[in-house]
Scaffold this motif. Structure first.
Motif, PDB file in Angstrom:
ATOM      1  N   GLN A 108       0.805  -1.241   0.000  1.00  7.64           N
ATOM      2  CA  GLN A 108       0.000   0.000   0.000  1.00  7.64           C
ATOM      3  C   GLN A 108       0.831   1.281   0.000  1.00  7.64           C
ATOM      4  OE1 GLN A 108      -3.205  -0.617  -0.499  1.00  7.64           O
ATOM      5  NE2 GLN A 108      -2.684  -2.775  -0.247  1.00  7.64           N
ATOM      6  N   VAL A 109       2.090   1.168  -0.437  1.00  9.47           N
ATOM      7  CA  VAL A 109       2.894   2.396  -0.569  1.00  9.47           C
ATOM      8  C   VAL A 109       2.367   3.184  -1.770  1.00  9.47           C
ATOM      9  CG1 VAL A 109       5.209   3.268  -1.107  1.00  9.47           C
ATOM     10  CG2 VAL A 109       4.931   1.353   0.486  1.00  9.47           C
ATOM     11  N   LYS A 110       2.122   4.481  -1.561  1.00  8.16           N
ATOM     12  CA  LYS A 110       1.542   5.302  -2.643  1.00  8.16           C
ATOM     13  C   LYS A 110       2.540   6.270  -3.261  1.00  8.16           C
ATOM     14  CE  LYS A 110      -2.415   3.447  -2.202  1.00  8.16           C
ATOM     15  NZ  LYS A 110      -2.578   2.346  -3.130  1.00  8.16           N
ATOM     16  N   ASP A 111       3.561   6.660  -2.478  1.00 10.58           N
ATOM     17  CA  ASP A 111       4.504   7.674  -2.955  1.00 10.58           C
ATOM     18  C   ASP A 111       5.889   7.078  -3.096  1.00 10.58           C
ATOM     19  OD1 ASP A 111       2.757  10.237  -2.407  1.00 10.58           O
ATOM     20  OD2 ASP A 111       2.637   8.989  -0.598  1.00 10.58           O
ATOM     21  N   VAL A 112       6.409   7.087  -4.325  1.00 12.57           N
ATOM     22  CA  VAL A 112       7.735   6.521  -4.571  1.00 12.57           C
ATOM     23  C   VAL A 112       8.579   7.521  -5.359  1.00 12.57           C
ATOM     24  CG1 VAL A 112       8.983   4.751  -5.887  1.00 12.57           C
ATOM     25  CG2 VAL A 112       7.074   4.081  -4.421  1.00 12.57           C
ATOM     26  N   LEU A 113       9.806   7.713  -4.878  1.00 16.21           N
ATOM     27  CA  LEU A 113      10.750   8.558  -5.607  1.00 16.21           C
ATOM     28  C   LEU A 113      11.919   7.677  -6.053  1.00 16.21           C
ATOM     29  CD1 LEU A 113      11.718  11.351  -6.560  1.00 16.21           C
ATOM     30  CD2 LEU A 113      12.704  11.712  -4.289  1.00 16.21           C
ATOM     31  N   VAL A 114      12.066   7.520  -7.370  1.00 15.61           N
ATOM     32  CA  VAL A 114      13.132   6.659  -7.902  1.00 15.61           C
ATOM     33  C   VAL A 114      14.428   7.467  -8.051  1.00 15.61           C
ATOM     34  CG1 VAL A 114      13.860   5.168  -9.808  1.00 15.61           C
ATOM     35  CG2 VAL A 114      11.460   5.258  -9.163  1.00 15.61           C
ATOM     36  N   ILE A 115      15.527   6.860  -7.586  1.00 16.39           N
ATOM     37  CA  ILE A 115      16.839   7.509  -7.662  1.00 16.39           C
ATOM     38  C   ILE A 115      17.785   6.617  -8.461  1.00 16.39           C
ATOM     39  CG2 ILE A 115      18.766   8.442  -6.294  1.00 16.39           C
ATOM     40  CD1 ILE A 115      16.517   8.170  -3.903  1.00 16.39           C
ATOM     41  N   PRO A 116      18.072   6.989  -9.727  1.00 15.54           N
ATOM     42  CA  PRO A 116      19.030   6.180 -10.489  1.00 15.54           C
ATOM     43  C   PRO A 116      20.442   6.466  -9.969  1.00 15.54           C
ATOM     44  CG  PRO A 116      18.079   7.942 -11.873  1.00 15.54           C
ATOM     45  CD  PRO A 116      17.578   8.151 -10.482  1.00 15.54           C
ATOM     46  N   ILE A 117      21.205   5.422  -9.582  1.00 14.79           N
ATOM     47  CA  ILE A 117      22.500   5.737  -8.962  1.00 14.79           C
ATOM     48  C   ILE A 117      23.737   5.183  -9.660  1.00 14.79           C
ATOM     49  CG2 ILE A 117      21.887   6.189  -6.564  1.00 14.79           C
ATOM     50  CD1 ILE A 117      22.786   3.285  -6.012  1.00 14.79           C
ATOM     51  N   SER A 118      23.584   4.441 -10.750  1.00 15.12           N
ATOM     52  CA  SER A 118      24.831   3.903 -11.294  1.00 15.12           C
ATOM     53  C   SER A 118      25.336   4.686 -12.491  1.00 15.12           C
ATOM     54  CB  SER A 118      24.656   2.436 -11.662  1.00 15.12           C
ATOM     55  OG  SER A 118      23.433   2.246 -12.297  1.00 15.12           O
ATOM     56  N   PHE A 119      24.687   5.797 -12.778  1.00 18.57           N
ATOM     57  CA  PHE A 119      25.045   6.521 -13.981  1.00 18.57           C
ATOM     58  C   PHE A 119      24.733   7.989 -13.768  1.00 18.57           C
ATOM     59  CE2 PHE A 119      25.000   6.961 -18.668  1.00 18.57           C
ATOM     60  CZ  PHE A 119      26.203   6.322 -18.884  1.00 18.57           C
ATOM     61  N   VAL A 120      25.581   8.892 -14.291  1.00 21.99           N
ATOM     62  CA  VAL A 120      25.412  10.309 -13.936  1.00 21.99           C
ATOM     63  C   VAL A 120      24.766  11.141 -15.037  1.00 21.99           C
ATOM     64  CG1 VAL A 120      27.246  10.333 -12.204  1.00 21.99           C
ATOM     65  CG2 VAL A 120      27.820  10.792 -14.599  1.00 21.99           C
TER      66      VAL A 120
END
Ligand SMILES: C=CC1=C(C)c2cc3[nH]c(cc4nc(cc5[nH]c(cc1n2)c(C)c5CCC(=O)O)C(CCC(=O)O)=C4C)c(C)c3C=C
Ligand code: FE2
Ligand code: FE2
Length: 388
Positions: free
Chosen positions: A261-273
């Motif tokens: 039931q998580v509604k808010d997700v912030l994706v953080i790409p970390i292997s590439f700049v």
């Protein structure tokens, strides 16, 4: 110190749809990406896989405007870095060397020789080391240094293998995350979702690739720098081919959050700049769909660093530091594990040899190739080369 140069290493990407097929051919020709029992098979297999995969891959590049922005962004980063170094009193010429597309690493080295660079800082634009990325570029360079006496005798190099723990990089990442977090209505309940590019498990467990360890350490350092109470997850994206990759897979982890039931997700790409196809297409289009179907109604992504001022300033400091510290040799870095064991493909070779003794060797090899092509492309081999 003489003339100073900085070589930025990157993967490269197709600029136009026509480039996709030869780009994929170059990528699958790399034994660091897919390693085969016998070297003469590498190019035919690369041809088969690229021929079978390019249409699907082109569809993805179409969705982001018909090509990869990687060259443009890397060249902007190069300009920004040159300016930042000049501001700090370090004159240096910056070169871009891509592994699988223009401008190729070999072309950058030709320029470096022409410009009579005395000291070269070799800086991969991957924060974490992997055999499949920085390691592959280092191997190309190692060979050039071995066979070219001018390079070997005249160009001193400083090799930077990874730099995910740099304070300026971590601060720049934390700033970008905080900016996005503050746009959510309930910012403290947002789930921070770190998504790293995956590699096959065997790279880590058998070949000693430090990639997973560095990705985990990097995630922890960013969380510490960010200093917010949000929960977080680390998952791996962009799996290709038949073998097991690092887990959890991004799509599974998103589904699991949806079930909770998580509604808010912030994706953080970390292997590439830089922004590239895996951020612009895979995360922004494919994973967004997965997330929405799983009931995650607020799905956002942190932009890539690109030419973020704090980040570029830190890269400039890194270059200056490395000019003043003792350098590693290619051989120190390229083989991260003393007892480098076998890649999965090499283990298949062993299996192959036994079965080849039982079956007819050549037939077994053909079957093996057909299997690989099918697993990489999702199509049978006759379909793949357009016969069916
Ligand atoms: C840290 C980043 C990356 C790792 C690790 C990595 C490993 C890896 N990749 C493949 C296969 C493919 N990669 C492709 C494109 C691609 N990969 C990265 C980064 C990492 N790869 C980038 C930046 C790009 C280019 C993006 C662009 O904008 O063009 C592709 C082609 C695209 C597609 O068809 O999906 C493939 C294939 C393997 C097998 C691997 C580890 C062994
Ligand atoms: Fe990749
Ligand atoms: Fe992908």
């Amino acid at each position: 110190m003489g003339r100073v140069g900085v070589l930025l290493l990157n993967l490269g990407g197709p600029e136009k749809l026509e480039d996709v097929r030869p780009f994929l051919f170059n990528l699958f020709s790399d034994p660091e990406i897919i390693r085969l029992p016998v070297t003469w098979l590498q190019k035919p297999l690369a041809w088969l896989i690229s021929s079978s995969r390019y249409k699907k891959s082109q569809e993805n590049y179409k969705q982001i405007g018909g090509g990869s922005p990687l060259r443009r962004i890397t060249e902007e980063q190069a300009q920004a870095l040159e300016a930042s170094l000049a501001e700090k009193g370090q004159e240096a010429k910056i070169y871009v060397g891509m592994r699988y597309w223009h401008p190729f690493t070999e072309d950058a080295i030709a320029e470096i020789k022409k410009d009579k660079i005395d000291h070269l800082v070799i800086l991969p634009l991957y924060p974490q080391f992997s055999i499949s990325t920085s390691g592959s570029s280092f191997r190309v360079l190692e060979k050039l240094w071995e066979k070219d006496r001018v390079l070997g005798n005249n160009v001193k190099y400083s090799l930077i293998s990874s730099w995910y723990d740099r304070p300026g990089y971590l601060q720049a990442m934390a700033d970008l995350i905080a900016q996005q977090l503050d746009q959510f209505e309930h910012r403290d309940r947002v789930h921070l979702f770190f998504s790293a590019h995956g590699v096959p498990v065997s790279y880590v467990e058998e070949a000693g690739d430090p990639y997973q360890r560095e990705i985990e350490a990097c995630t922890a350092l960013i969380m510490k720098t960010l200093n917010r109470p949000n929960p977080h997850t680390l998952a791996y994206q962009s799996r290709v081919g038949p073998v097991e990759w690092l887990q959890p897979y991004t799509e599974d982890a998103l589904q699991e959050l949806g079930e909770k039931q998580v509604k808010d997700v912030l994706v953080i790409p970390i292997s590439f700049v830089s922004e590239h196809i895996e951020t612009l297409q895979e995360i922004d289009i494919e994973y967004r769909e997965v997330a929405e179907e799983a009931g995650i109604s607020n799905f956002r992504r942190v932009p890539a660093l690109d030419t973020h001022a704090r980040f570029i300033d830190d890269l400039a400091d890194l270059v200056i530091d490395s000019l003043n510290s003792p350098s590693q040799k290619f051989s120190d870095v390229v083989r991260p594990s003393e007892e480098l064991k076998m890649y999965p493909q090499e283990r298949w070779e062993m299996g192959m040899t036994t079965s080849a003794e039982v079956w007819n060797g050549r037939l077994a090899m053909l079957g093996f190739i057909a299997l690989l092509v099918e697993l990489f492309s999702g199509k049978g081999i006759l379909h793949a080369i357009g016969i069916l």
